[in-house]
Design a protein around this motif. Structure first.
Motif, mmCIF file in Angstrom:
data_model
loop_
_atom_site.group_PDB
_atom_site.id
_atom_site.type_symbol
_atom_site.label_atom_id
_atom_site.label_comp_id
_atom_site.label_asym_id
_atom_site.label_seq_id
_atom_site.Cartn_x
_atom_site.Cartn_y
_atom_site.Cartn_z
ATOM 1 N N UNK A 1 -26.130 -70.781 -6.780
ATOM 2 C CA UNK A 1 -26.154 -70.718 -8.247
ATOM 3 C C UNK A 1 -26.596 -72.054 -8.836
ATOM 4 N N UNK A 2 -26.125 -73.151 -8.231
ATOM 5 C CA UNK A 2 -26.521 -74.474 -8.723
ATOM 6 C C UNK A 2 -27.979 -74.766 -8.382
ATOM 7 N N UNK A 3 -28.407 -74.260 -7.228
ATOM 8 C CA UNK A 3 -29.821 -74.455 -6.855
ATOM 9 C C UNK A 3 -30.721 -73.785 -7.876
ATOM 10 N N UNK A 4 -30.310 -72.590 -8.301
ATOM 11 C CA UNK A 4 -31.127 -71.892 -9.311
ATOM 12 C C UNK A 4 -31.165 -72.683 -10.608
ATOM 13 N N UNK A 5 -30.025 -73.258 -10.982
ATOM 14 C CA UNK A 5 -29.974 -74.072 -12.203
ATOM 15 C C UNK A 5 -30.957 -75.237 -12.109
#
Lengths: 186, 186
Positions: free
Chosen positions: B53-57
């Motif tokens: 999820x943070x990678x997508x951010x």
């Protein structure tokens, strides 16, 4: 070198269009500047903020970490903000240092622009002699010509290796302090 | 020196209690790191983020500035993020550099702790020889011992002048790159 003070200037500075403006305070800058100043044992730092409402905001942030509950939670942040002061103008920072030191500081501008007569950061101690130093850093797109011309000296810009010329002010402060005072330099 | 790459590591790093954790991404770090990397002409930088999820951010932030409307608004930020890449682990960053360079990088750890055998930043070029360099920076309270022990070398810490020992990672990256590559060093 005598005591070194830092001022993070929010007015007068340029915006992207080269107009003279006041920038907003970035709270993160307060913490970063505090940590960098403490690492290199700067004697104090000033945040120059022209607007009363923003000054109050900065004072609240400093109070929270230095004397409020924030400091109990994070002693590192408490220490980092111990030397922070809020003032309205560069002149007020100058007066505060003069009052504290009993002598007027040697005022030094920084800029990403190439200016004739600018000195290498490593030579600042020789130039300032026995006087305390007040080192000015501009937010936004940098300190105005007026501020730089009124200073006693200006440091040569950090050029790095390419043509890109827009370091974050946080990074510029870290690099300059390291060049001036890094790892045990006197 | 051969090409230098930077990895900003969000896992595995220590938290304040010395536990191994993953930290959250600080969006400002992406911009600061990009500007610093571009100033010193680093060949690329990797943000290692373990959570999807943070990678997508992070990918969205990079896309916004590099290819979306942000870049039209601010060409400086567009340039600063041109060399940014998101990966899951330090190993993925290593593989990416190896693939791009056709040879395995010389991996270099950084830490605020004093470690036996650590080398001065100024000597990194000699140590790495012809190999590309992958320079690792830990967020939070720094890279774990495991990561440092697995690296080919570790740089001596930035000590400054006092006992305070907690520079922001943004500032540490700026200072190390200046010591390694500053103002025309080869």
């Amino acid at each position: 070198m005598a005591n070194l003070y830092i001022a993070l200037v929010h007015w007068p500075v340029y915006n992207r269009e080269g107009e003279t403006v006041a920038t907003s305070v970035t709270p993160l800058d307060l913490h970063d500047l505090g940590r960098i100043a403490l690492t290199y044992e700067a004697a104090g730092y000033y945040v120059t903020v022209p607007y009363e409402s923003q000054r109050r905001l900065v004072e609240e942030i400093i109070y929270h970490w230095r004397e409020g509950v924030g400091g109990e939670h994070s002693p590192q942040r408490q220490r980092a903000l111990a030397a922070a002061n809020v003032v309205g103008t560069v002149e007020e920072a100058f007066d505060a240092v003069a009052g504290r030191e009993g002598t007027e500081p040697f005022v030094v501008g920084t800029t990403a622009r190439q200016l004739a007569g600018a000195i290498p950061a490593e030579r600042l101690g020789d130039e300032a002699g026995e006087r305390p130093v007040l080192l000015l850093f501009g937010t936004g797109y940098g300190l105005t010509e007026d501020i730089l011309l009124a200073a006693d000296a200006t440091l040569q810009p950090i050029t790095g290796r390419g043509d890109f010329n827009h370091l974050p002010v946080r990074a510029a402060i870290a690099i300059y302090l390291d060049r001036i005072l890094g790892d045990g330099k006197e």
